[in-house]
Scaffold this motif. Structure first.
Motif, PDB file in Angstrom:
ATOM      1  N   UNK A 295       0.814  -1.219   0.000  1.00 33.24           N
ATOM      2  CA  UNK A 295       0.000   0.000   0.000  1.00 33.24           C
ATOM      3  C   UNK A 295       0.848   1.270   0.000  1.00 33.24           C
ATOM      4  N   UNK A 296       2.149   1.141   0.297  1.00 31.79           N
ATOM      5  CA  UNK A 296       3.030   2.296   0.293  1.00 31.79           C
ATOM      6  C   UNK A 296       3.729   2.376  -1.074  1.00 31.79           C
ATOM      7  N   UNK A 297       4.238   3.561  -1.439  1.00 30.20           N
ATOM      8  CA  UNK A 297       4.995   3.657  -2.689  1.00 30.20           C
ATOM      9  C   UNK A 297       6.261   2.800  -2.608  1.00 30.20           C
ATOM     10  N   UNK A 298       6.542   2.046  -3.668  1.00 34.35           N
ATOM     11  CA  UNK A 298       7.773   1.269  -3.767  1.00 34.35           C
ATOM     12  C   UNK A 298       8.369   1.467  -5.151  1.00 34.35           C
ATOM     13  N   UNK A 299       9.625   1.089  -5.300  1.00 35.91           N
ATOM     14  CA  UNK A 299      10.191   1.006  -6.636  1.00 35.91           C
ATOM     15  C   UNK A 299       9.953  -0.410  -7.132  1.00 35.91           C
ATOM     16  N   UNK A 300       9.786  -0.551  -8.438  1.00 33.26           N
ATOM     17  CA  UNK A 300       9.476  -1.864  -8.969  1.00 33.26           C
ATOM     18  C   UNK A 300       9.901  -1.969 -10.421  1.00 33.26           C
ATOM     19  N   UNK A 301      10.273  -3.177 -10.808  1.00 28.23           N
ATOM     20  CA  UNK A 301      10.578  -3.497 -12.191  1.00 28.23           C
ATOM     21  C   UNK A 301       9.826  -4.766 -12.536  1.00 28.23           C
ATOM     22  N   UNK A 302       9.199  -4.801 -13.697  1.00 28.58           N
ATOM     23  CA  UNK A 302       8.524  -5.996 -14.169  1.00 28.58           C
ATOM     24  C   UNK A 302       9.132  -6.364 -15.518  1.00 28.58           C
ATOM     25  N   UNK A 303       9.579  -7.608 -15.619  1.00 30.09           N
ATOM     26  CA  UNK A 303      10.295  -8.064 -16.808  1.00 30.09           C
ATOM     27  C   UNK A 303       9.698  -9.377 -17.292  1.00 30.09           C
TER      28      UNK A 303
END
Length: 124
Positions: A92-100
């Motif tokens: 629910x908090x802002x996170x960094x993310x990468x989807x590959x």
């Protein structure tokens, strides 16, 4: 400190490692302790994977609210919405993310794998 959960498929790694305020959770899938894929759809596998990640974080003294980064690997990019929808239910908090998108994961039938980093504020 090391935090295995019994679903690791190789002797040289564990589900999570805590070092100082950082908790690193290995790439996690829906595999059960016998190596069977849990969940037929990407959404079902993501729910099972996130449950394992939550348990791993807790074993290392962290919570899902402490997560700052996720790297998500998918075998079918069209599953993105289903996967992100499940992640959004627990993060629910802002996170960094990468989807590959990748061609395959550790076992046939796996659709998603998630690697997670958390930082436990105020903890040495």
């Amino acid at each position: 400190s090391n935090h295995p959960d019994g679903t690791e498929i190789a002797d040289f790694y564990v589900r999570a490692i805590r070092t100082g305020p950082f908790v690193f959770v290995s790439g996690t899938t829906s595999l059960d302790p016998r190596g069977n894929v849990v969940g037929g759809t990407a959404a079902e596998q993501t729910r099972a994977t996130l449950a394992k990640i939550t348990t791993a974080l807790e074993s290392a003294g962290a919570r899902m609210a402490d997560v700052v980064r996720m790297t998500i690997f998918v075998t079918d990019i069209t599953d993105t919405d289903a996967i992100v929808g499940e992640v959004a239910k627990v993060v629910v908090q802002p996170i960094t993310s990468t989807l590959v998108a990748v061609s395959a994961l550790a076992r046939p039938g796996l659709k998603v794998e998630i690697e997670t980093t958390a930082v436990v504020a105020g903890q040495p």
